[in-house]
Scaffold this active site. Sequence first.
Site, PDB file in Angstrom:
ATOM      1  N   GLU A  63      -0.778  -7.362  -7.332  1.00 41.18           N
ATOM      2  CA  GLU A  63      -0.918  -6.147  -6.535  1.00 41.18           C
ATOM      3  C   GLU A  63      -0.267  -6.373  -5.171  1.00 41.18           C
ATOM      4  O   GLU A  63      -0.336  -7.468  -4.608  1.00 41.18           O
ATOM      5  CB  GLU A  63      -2.402  -5.835  -6.349  1.00 41.18           C
ATOM      6  CG  GLU A  63      -2.707  -4.648  -5.453  1.00 41.18           C
ATOM      7  CD  GLU A  63      -4.190  -4.545  -5.112  1.00 41.18           C
ATOM      8  OE1 GLU A  63      -4.641  -3.427  -4.825  1.00 41.18           O
ATOM      9  OE2 GLU A  63      -4.892  -5.573  -5.149  1.00 41.18           O
ATOM     10  N   LYS A 123      -3.617   2.439 -10.475  1.00 35.35           N
ATOM     11  CA  LYS A 123      -4.991   1.976 -10.256  1.00 35.35           C
ATOM     12  C   LYS A 123      -5.986   3.121 -10.385  1.00 35.35           C
ATOM     13  O   LYS A 123      -5.836   4.163  -9.758  1.00 35.35           O
ATOM     14  CB  LYS A 123      -5.081   1.354  -8.863  1.00 35.35           C
ATOM     15  CG  LYS A 123      -6.440   0.761  -8.519  1.00 35.35           C
ATOM     16  CD  LYS A 123      -6.387   0.092  -7.146  1.00 35.35           C
ATOM     17  CE  LYS A 123      -7.713  -0.545  -6.794  1.00 35.35           C
ATOM     18  NZ  LYS A 123      -7.655  -1.242  -5.485  1.00 35.35           N
ATOM     19  N   CYS A 174      -7.236  -5.038  -8.981  1.00 36.03           N
ATOM     20  CA  CYS A 174      -8.311  -5.299  -8.026  1.00 36.03           C
ATOM     21  C   CYS A 174      -9.657  -4.745  -8.510  1.00 36.03           C
ATOM     22  O   CYS A 174     -10.189  -5.222  -9.505  1.00 36.03           O
ATOM     23  CB  CYS A 174      -7.915  -4.737  -6.662  1.00 36.03           C
ATOM     24  SG  CYS A 174      -8.919  -5.354  -5.294  1.00 36.03           S
TER      25      CYS A 174
END
Length: 234
Positions: A63, A123, A174
């Site tokens: 990321e 995401k 994440c």
Amino acid sequence: YDAGDPSGTATVAAVQGDVPGPGNDVLFDHRQVTRNHVEETVRLADAVAAGEQPRPDLVVWPENSTAVDPFLDAETNQGIERAVEAVGVPVLVGAIVDDGPEHVLNQGIVWDPVTGPGERYTKWHPVPYGEYIPFRDYVDFNFGELARIKRDMRAGDRTEPLRIGEILLADAICFDVAYDDGLGSWSPPPTVARGSSRPMGGSWRPSTGAPPPRCSPRSSCCPGSRPASTSRPG
């Protein structure tokens, strides 16, 4: 989606390029972060050519390996193209992509050495007050660290794994690993969980004091890979 035959293996190279400066701010010199990942990928390609490393089927960047839109920024685009051409296999690039004047997307982009950028995962779970500001229209958040968040990150809605040649790959970025609505519904593909956790004094714990991300028992996180842009493999 049709997962097909889940048998077979693939070799995945996870590149962790490190960050310059104090190491606790991925945006301290974001262009050098991207250069680091380009150079590490080229170094991997040289090692493969010399027979020192096996040829991977896929290379994974973390990321925020680029913090600017690689479709609009010429330097970033050229760097990615150089890395992908050198290694000769698809690279899953972690990129911030513009989505209009007020929004951005946190994406994993499959960058192929022949066809260029292709499939993307966005995401699902941006972090409030970290990647977007709730109630921005009602409260002035132009102070402290919140003032750095000029644009809000939109959530993605992809419900199928990325297809990279013959590989089906579930991407998680994440905080996505904390939820079962994405990873838990994508079994059985292998998963990459990519982050940009800030280090804490060179230890394995980020400065937030939180443990490294772990997938829940319901998620298909094994086999998997967890590259992070702000740390180097130990």
